[in-house]
Design an enzyme around this catalytic site. Structure first.
Site, PDB file in Angstrom:
ATOM      1  N   HIS A 142       0.614  -1.436  -0.103  1.00 26.98           N
ATOM      2  CA  HIS A 142       0.465   0.020   0.137  1.00 26.98           C
ATOM      3  C   HIS A 142       0.813   1.170   0.086  1.00 26.98           C
ATOM      4  O   HIS A 142       2.294   1.531   1.153  1.00 26.98           O
ATOM      5  CB  HIS A 142      -1.097  -0.382   1.005  1.00 26.98           C
ATOM      6  CG  HIS A 142      -0.386  -0.224   2.517  1.00 26.98           C
ATOM      7  ND1 HIS A 142      -0.182   1.458   3.101  1.00 26.98           N
ATOM      8  CD2 HIS A 142       0.415  -0.772   3.900  1.00 26.98           C
ATOM      9  CE1 HIS A 142       0.081   1.147   4.804  1.00 26.98           C
ATOM     10  NE2 HIS A 142       0.994  -0.224   4.289  1.00 26.98           N
ATOM     11  N   ASP A 144      -0.680   4.108   0.674  1.00 27.87           N
ATOM     12  CA  ASP A 144      -1.238   5.428   1.668  1.00 27.87           C
ATOM     13  C   ASP A 144      -0.341   6.169   2.857  1.00 27.87           C
ATOM     14  O   ASP A 144       0.277   4.077   3.369  1.00 27.87           O
ATOM     15  CB  ASP A 144      -2.841   5.203   1.724  1.00 27.87           C
ATOM     16  CG  ASP A 144      -3.066   3.962   2.773  1.00 27.87           C
ATOM     17  OD1 ASP A 144      -2.251   2.865   2.029  1.00 27.87           O
ATOM     18  OD2 ASP A 144      -3.862   4.136   3.581  1.00 27.87           O
ATOM     19  N   ASP A 176       6.375   1.868   6.491  1.00 28.86           N
ATOM     20  CA  ASP A 176       5.026   1.785   6.727  1.00 28.86           C
ATOM     21  C   ASP A 176       4.215   2.466   5.544  1.00 28.86           C
ATOM     22  O   ASP A 176       3.567   3.420   5.475  1.00 28.86           O
ATOM     23  CB  ASP A 176       4.222   2.077   8.456  1.00 28.86           C
ATOM     24  CG  ASP A 176       2.965   1.089   7.858  1.00 28.86           C
ATOM     25  OD1 ASP A 176       2.790   0.639   6.745  1.00 28.86           O
ATOM     26  OD2 ASP A 176       2.234   1.517   8.827  1.00 28.86           O
ATOM     27  N   GLU A 213      -5.350   1.828   2.686  1.00 26.09           N
ATOM     28  CA  GLU A 213      -4.946   0.065   3.357  1.00 26.09           C
ATOM     29  C   GLU A 213      -5.179   0.534   5.055  1.00 26.09           C
ATOM     30  O   GLU A 213      -5.695  -0.321   6.034  1.00 26.09           O
ATOM     31  CB  GLU A 213      -3.529  -0.900   3.128  1.00 26.09           C
ATOM     32  CG  GLU A 213      -3.212  -1.596   4.008  1.00 26.09           C
ATOM     33  CD  GLU A 213      -2.927  -1.655   5.815  1.00 26.09           C
ATOM     34  OE1 GLU A 213      -2.922  -3.016   6.520  1.00 26.09           O
ATOM     35  OE2 GLU A 213      -2.421  -0.031   5.964  1.00 26.09           O
ATOM     36  N   ASP A 241       4.459  -5.253   4.629  1.00 27.46           N
ATOM     37  CA  ASP A 241       3.838  -4.563   5.160  1.00 27.46           C
ATOM     38  C   ASP A 241       3.215  -5.097   7.041  1.00 27.46           C
ATOM     39  O   ASP A 241       2.713  -4.851   7.198  1.00 27.46           O
ATOM     40  CB  ASP A 241       2.125  -4.753   4.878  1.00 27.46           C
ATOM     41  CG  ASP A 241       1.836  -3.329   5.916  1.00 27.46           C
ATOM     42  OD1 ASP A 241       2.235  -2.483   6.171  1.00 27.46           O
ATOM     43  OD2 ASP A 241       0.503  -3.175   5.786  1.00 27.46           O
ATOM     44  N   HIS A 275     -22.239  22.019  35.127  1.00 28.04           N
ATOM     45  CA  HIS A 275     -21.748  22.428  36.647  1.00 28.04           C
ATOM     46  C   HIS A 275     -21.733  20.774  37.360  1.00 28.04           C
ATOM     47  O   HIS A 275     -22.735  20.440  37.753  1.00 28.04           O
ATOM     48  CB  HIS A 275     -21.975  23.876  36.909  1.00 28.04           C
ATOM     49  CG  HIS A 275     -20.858  24.300  38.441  1.00 28.04           C
ATOM     50  ND1 HIS A 275     -21.193  23.555  39.272  1.00 28.04           N
ATOM     51  CD2 HIS A 275     -20.554  25.439  38.030  1.00 28.04           C
ATOM     52  CE1 HIS A 275     -20.003  24.238  39.619  1.00 28.04           C
ATOM     53  NE2 HIS A 275     -19.192  25.334  38.427  1.00 28.04           N
ATOM     54  N   ARG A 385      -8.732  -7.733  18.730  1.00 24.08           N
ATOM     55  CA  ARG A 385      -8.005  -8.276  17.488  1.00 24.08           C
ATOM     56  C   ARG A 385      -8.172  -9.293  17.670  1.00 24.08           C
ATOM     57  O   ARG A 385      -8.484 -10.338  19.188  1.00 24.08           O
ATOM     58  CB  ARG A 385      -6.434  -7.941  18.155  1.00 24.08           C
ATOM     59  CG  ARG A 385      -5.892  -6.907  18.001  1.00 24.08           C
ATOM     60  CD  ARG A 385      -5.625  -6.071  16.822  1.00 24.08           C
ATOM     61  NE  ARG A 385      -5.271  -4.845  16.378  1.00 24.08           N
ATOM     62  CZ  ARG A 385      -5.255  -4.023  15.530  1.00 24.08           C
ATOM     63  NH1 ARG A 385      -4.710  -4.616  13.899  1.00 24.08           N
ATOM     64  NH2 ARG A 385      -4.424  -3.116  15.431  1.00 24.08           N
TER      65      ARG A 385
END
Length: 526
Positions: A142, A144, A176, A213, A241, A275, A385
């Site tokens: 990639h 980007d 990267d 990506e 990558d 407040h 993940r």
């Protein structure tokens, strides 16, 4: 093993001391194979061009192809066109394809995250019977990058002006993923210039570059579907990558974690900040509930507390656990880990799901700000993940069910209570791994290439991050197991962070590794 292709270099390499004259290249009609010693000639050609290759990377870094910011849409296209100009000189045919995306916040503004699809014409004078048997390698990367500002703590005045200092190439995208992209271009350039048109390439090569990506690869699956014929003859897929675990030991990566990403919005029954001295006490405070919900999903040791979320996680078998002991691993963030065992660190990075909270909007955000208010709206973002064999859709439902239950308990009995909105910010990505890398042709070739360049046995590693393209591309090609991640940078390069860098040594050795990999992979096809 014998492969057609490489004799043109064999016939003239004895005259190269090293000389940059290529007037006789392309005249040899009978390409056969390259002996081991002649790879060293190609490696010398890479060293000879070092300054040119570094300058090429500086040009790539100078294009601020930030995919997360709409004002850089044109830069994304310019980055692909810049790459395409180099591919033109290498004999590639390429085109830019854009998915049908729109900006949801402004339907009149069209957002494009284009892709480059290119293929290299076969060598002209290799026996046609051999050409018909040639395998096809797809290189994915990639171009980007994530956003970068000097005010965020960069040592250099402009993160998009690459600095060459103390053996490092510093700037956004150097590791990267522009450094690896340029390294591939450099390796192909040397093969082209040193072997000539008649002998280049040694196998069919395609290249697939994306510009989104860093924001989850929008439109990737659409492009894979619309351009299916481009991918239906791919035999091997290589991705660069990710990162090695040390500065001195190369690795080959056979696994990635997947990912699901959420936003959690808590709105109070009041429409503006209040407040805390006047209203604190009888108010159902959104920030307080947000903190409670986020903290209730994970314990102090990082174990996810959402019921059933570990049900589909494959067990860590002893052979794999034992293999972690021999892996070379430097703690690139000293003092960051709360576990001391290397095996446990790697297992938590690679083999177990993890939940991370990424930020909270709506509370105090300015440095030094002191406000005694009760925010009326809190938006937090978190991700999980995933590991084999977790299903993103099932995990989404487990998260939703758990948080809705906690929220219902929080608001129980309250006349005026907070409201909760949970959103999944993308469809989710499966974890990916190669179940038998040591016996796979893409890994066998890569291991031989590593030995040629570094003189070392590579470590076989997993990766804690997520690359959607690896999952979707492996599903799109005929041989889904012939996929490898071949890194050249290291985990302390600062990808996504301030002062991103790539060492010159890794940049040049990485170029040699990619050239050697193409050579070794070509030997597997006949």
């Amino acid at each position: 093993m014998i492969t057609v292709f490489w004799t043109c270099l064999l016939l003239y390499s004895n005259t190269l001391s090293y000389s940059h004259d290529s007037t006789n290249k392309g005249n040899v009609k009978n390409c056969k194979y390259l002996e081991e010693t002649h790879l060293e000639t190609l490696f010398k050609a890479i060293d000879y061009r070092k300054d040119v290759f570094v300058e090429r990377l500086a040009h790539a870094v100078a294009i601020p192809s930030v995919s997360s910011q709409s004002e850089h849409q044109e830069d994304l296209v310019n980055m692909l066109k810049w790459t395409g100009d180099i591919l033109n000189n290498l004999g590639f045919f390429w085109q830019i394809k854009s998915p049908t995306l729109s900006n949801k916040s402004n339907s009149s503004t069209s957002l494009k995250y284009p892709f480059l699809l290119g293929h290299l014409a076969k060598a002209q004078n290799i026996n046609k019977q051999v050409l018909n048997k040639s395998k096809t390698l797809l290189i994915y990367a990639h171009v980007d990058v994530v956003a970068a500002k000097q005010s965020e703590g960069w040592e250099q005045s402009d993160p998009f002006v690459m600095e060459r200092k103390n053996g490092f190439l510093k700037g956004r995208g150097t590791t990267d993923d522009k450094g690896p992209v340029v390294a591939w271009l450099n390796a192909l350039s040397v093969l082209k210039e040193e072997l000539g048109n008649d002998c280049f390439p040694p196998l069919n090569i395609k290249i697939f570059l994306e510009t989104g990506e860093e924001i989850g690869s929008p439109g990737l699956r659409e492009i894979l579907s619309n351009e299916a014929t481009f991918f239906n003859d791919i035999d091997y897929l290589v991705v660069t990558d990710n990162y090695c675990l040390t500065n001195y030991k190369p690795c080959l990566t056979y696994g990635l974690r997947g990912m699901v990403y959420f936003s959690l919005e808590i709105n109070g029954p009041f429409k503006q900040d209040l407040h805390s001295g006047v209203h604190g006490g009888p108010i159902d405070e959104p920030l307080r509930e947000s903190v409670y919900l986020l903290a209730s999903m994970v314990d102090k040791d990082g174990k996810i507390l959402i019921p059933e979320i570990y049900d589909d996680v494959l067990p860590l078998e002893e052979p794999e656990n034992a293999s972690y002991s021999s892996i070379q691993f430097n703690d690139e963030t000293p003092g960051a880990y709360f576990v001391a065992s290397k095996n446990e660190v790697l297992a938590k990075k690679w083999r177990w799901p993890s939940l991370s909270v990424h930020g909270i909007e709506g509370s105090i955000s300015q440095k030094g700000d002191v406000k005694s208010v009760i925010p009326h709206r809190i938006l937090s973002k978190f991700s999980i993940r995933l590991v084999p064999d977790q299903d993103p859709e099932r995990v989404k439902e487990l998260v939703r069910s758990y948080l809705e239950e906690l929220h219902a308990d929080w608001t129980l009995g309250k006349e005026n209570a907070n409201t909760m909105t949970l959103k999944s910010l993308h469809e989710g990505v499966l974890a990916w791994y190669n179940p038998n890398p040591q016996n796979n042709p893409v890994f066998i070739a890569a291991e031989k290439a590593v030995k040629r360049v570094y003189g070392l046995e590579p470590d076989y590693t997993r990766e804690g991050g997520t690359i959607p393209a690896v999952v979707y591309l492996s599903q799109a090609i005929p041989s889904p197991t012939n996929v490898i991640l071949l890194p050249i940078g290291t985990t302390d390069d600062g990808a996504h962070s301030q002062n991103e860098k790539l060492s010159e040594q890794h940049f040049m050795n990485g170029t040699k590794l990619m050239l050697a990999y193409i050579y070794e992979l070509s030997l597997t096809q006949y």
